[in-house]
Design a protein around this motif. Structure first.
Motif, PDB file in Angstrom:
ATOM      1  N   GLY A   6      30.166 -24.397   5.173  1.00 30.71           N
ATOM      2  CA  GLY A   6      29.728 -23.353   4.260  1.00 30.71           C
ATOM      3  C   GLY A   6      29.345 -23.954   2.925  1.00 30.71           C
ATOM      4  N   PHE A   7      29.486 -23.171   1.865  1.00 33.43           N
ATOM      5  CA  PHE A   7      29.085 -23.596   0.529  1.00 33.43           C
ATOM      6  C   PHE A   7      30.172 -23.279  -0.491  1.00 33.43           C
ATOM      7  CE2 PHE A   7      25.132 -23.196   2.793  1.00 33.43           C
ATOM      8  CZ  PHE A   7      24.321 -24.192   2.264  1.00 33.43           C
ATOM      9  N   VAL A   8      30.253 -24.126  -1.497  1.00 32.42           N
ATOM     10  CA  VAL A   8      31.082 -23.839  -2.674  1.00 32.42           C
ATOM     11  C   VAL A   8      30.239 -24.117  -3.910  1.00 32.42           C
ATOM     12  CG1 VAL A   8      33.270 -24.406  -1.526  1.00 32.42           C
ATOM     13  CG2 VAL A   8      32.028 -26.187  -2.761  1.00 32.42           C
ATOM     14  N   LYS A   9      30.533 -23.455  -4.999  1.00 29.63           N
ATOM     15  CA  LYS A   9      29.822 -23.712  -6.242  1.00 29.63           C
ATOM     16  C   LYS A   9      30.227 -25.068  -6.790  1.00 29.63           C
ATOM     17  CE  LYS A   9      29.186 -18.897  -7.626  1.00 29.63           C
ATOM     18  NZ  LYS A   9      29.461 -17.881  -8.666  1.00 29.63           N
ATOM     19  N   LYS A  10      29.238 -25.825  -7.275  1.00 32.68           N
ATOM     20  CA  LYS A  10      29.524 -27.145  -7.827  1.00 32.68           C
ATOM     21  C   LYS A  10      30.498 -27.066  -8.995  1.00 32.68           C
ATOM     22  CE  LYS A  10      25.134 -29.407  -6.675  1.00 32.68           C
ATOM     23  NZ  LYS A  10      23.942 -30.082  -7.239  1.00 32.68           N
ATOM     24  N   GLU A  32      23.975 -31.035  -0.940  1.00 29.57           N
ATOM     25  CA  GLU A  32      23.978 -30.187  -2.119  1.00 29.57           C
ATOM     26  C   GLU A  32      22.635 -29.502  -2.294  1.00 29.57           C
ATOM     27  OE1 GLU A  32      23.768 -32.419  -6.009  1.00 29.57           O
ATOM     28  OE2 GLU A  32      24.468 -34.036  -4.715  1.00 29.57           O
ATOM     29  N   THR A  33      22.689 -28.388  -2.979  1.00 35.98           N
ATOM     30  CA  THR A  33      21.506 -27.621  -3.314  1.00 35.98           C
ATOM     31  C   THR A  33      21.693 -27.078  -4.722  1.00 35.98           C
ATOM     32  OG1 THR A  33      20.068 -25.801  -2.604  1.00 35.98           O
ATOM     33  CG2 THR A  33      22.439 -25.518  -2.283  1.00 35.98           C
ATOM     34  N   ASP A  34      20.809 -26.252  -5.170  1.00 32.19           N
ATOM     35  CA  ASP A  34      20.886 -25.766  -6.546  1.00 32.19           C
ATOM     36  C   ASP A  34      22.206 -25.040  -6.799  1.00 32.19           C
ATOM     37  OD1 ASP A  34      18.403 -26.785  -6.966  1.00 32.19           O
ATOM     38  OD2 ASP A  34      17.341 -24.905  -6.619  1.00 32.19           O
ATOM     39  N   GLY A  35      23.069 -25.695  -7.558  1.00 31.90           N
ATOM     40  CA  GLY A  35      24.321 -25.063  -7.967  1.00 31.90           C
ATOM     41  C   GLY A  35      25.410 -25.033  -6.921  1.00 31.90           C
ATOM     42  N   TYR A  36      25.144 -25.553  -5.712  1.00 32.73           N
ATOM     43  CA  TYR A  36      26.127 -25.481  -4.629  1.00 32.73           C
ATOM     44  C   TYR A  36      26.251 -26.833  -3.928  1.00 32.73           C
ATOM     45  CZ  TYR A  36      26.041 -20.336  -4.829  1.00 32.73           C
ATOM     46  OH  TYR A  36      26.139 -19.028  -5.236  1.00 32.73           O
TER      47      TYR A  36
END
Length: 240
Positions: free
Chosen positions: A95-99, A74-78
């Motif tokens: 990839g990434f998804v929004k938390k 995880e990272t800031d907001g994702y």
């Protein structure tokens, strides 16, 4: 003095018994393997972003509703996630998804991903009279990952061979919904009638042991504090 030593020995053994009952030896504790974490896709608006720096991150597609992504970090907001696996014709896609768009779960889903093949047919005009309709129609099979809409038109993000890309969504395309989240979140809820002892994590054997200990300690204390009765025997000289 022998009786006193036995009583003191009992008092020394009680802490050991308690520690064995409530704090098992580390040798008897099995190592727990860290489980993979998943997050639930609650609706059709969960965007999957490319696995690149945030400034260059692109929206690739929208994930299939009711399925799951695997959380890698995880990272800031994702959340950094993966979807699908390297199996058959499919490949793992990271990839990434929004938390805020997904719901982390505490269980491991049996069917986390939608594995669905779609067939796309391309038509070539003007060749039917020469090829006998063999080359005028070509059908390819792709692995479906999600949808993407642009200018009012819906496309499917797919994998064909080793390449990802977009194809027009076939007419009448549907996929089955996954009911695991609804089923398992209901079964995981604690019963309102659960005994208080279970909530505290104490077993019936531990409770019985504590009760017996409370009853036995006063008796042992009384034995220790009671003065000994020494008998007076005549000296050996008086017997002569």
């Amino acid at each position: 003095m022998t009786g006193m030593k036995r009583i003191f020995a009992l008092f020394l053994l009680f802490p050991l018994a308690l520690s064995a009952l409530f704090f098992p030896s580390a040798r008897g504790v099995k190592a727990v393997k860290a489980e993979t974490s998943y997050a639930y896709i609650p609706n059709a608006n969960v965007a999957f972003y490319s696995d690149s720096e945030e400034a260059a991150r692109l929206l690739l597609f929208y994930l299939p509703e009711s399925y799951f992504v695997c959380i890698l970090g995880e990272t800031d907001g994702y959340y950094r996630v993966s979807y699908l696996e390297d199996a058959g014709d499919a490949k793992k896609l990271t990839g990434f998804v929004k938390k805020s768009s997904v719901i982390p779960v505490t269980f491991t889903p049996e069917t986390p991903y939608l594995y669905k093949k779609i067939e796309v047919t391309y038509y070539a005009s003007g060749n039917a009279d020469l090829s006998g309709d063999i080359l005028s129609r070509i059908t390819v099979t792709c692995i479906y990952y999600g949808d993407y809409t642009e200018n009012g038109k819906t496309y499917c993000y797919v994998l064909r061979g080793d390449r990802f890309g977009y194809v027009e969504r076939p007419m009448g395309f549907t996929f089955p919904k996954n009911a695991e989240y609804a089923e398992k979140t209901v079964t995981e809820q604690p019963s309102p009638d659960a005994p208080e002892e279970e909530a505290k994590g104490m077993s019936p054997a531990q409770i019985v042991f504590l009760v017996l200990l409370c009853l036995l300690i006063p008796t042992l204390a009384a034995l220790i504090l009671r003065p000994s009765r020494k008998k007076n025997f005549p000296d050996d000289d008086s017997l002569n």
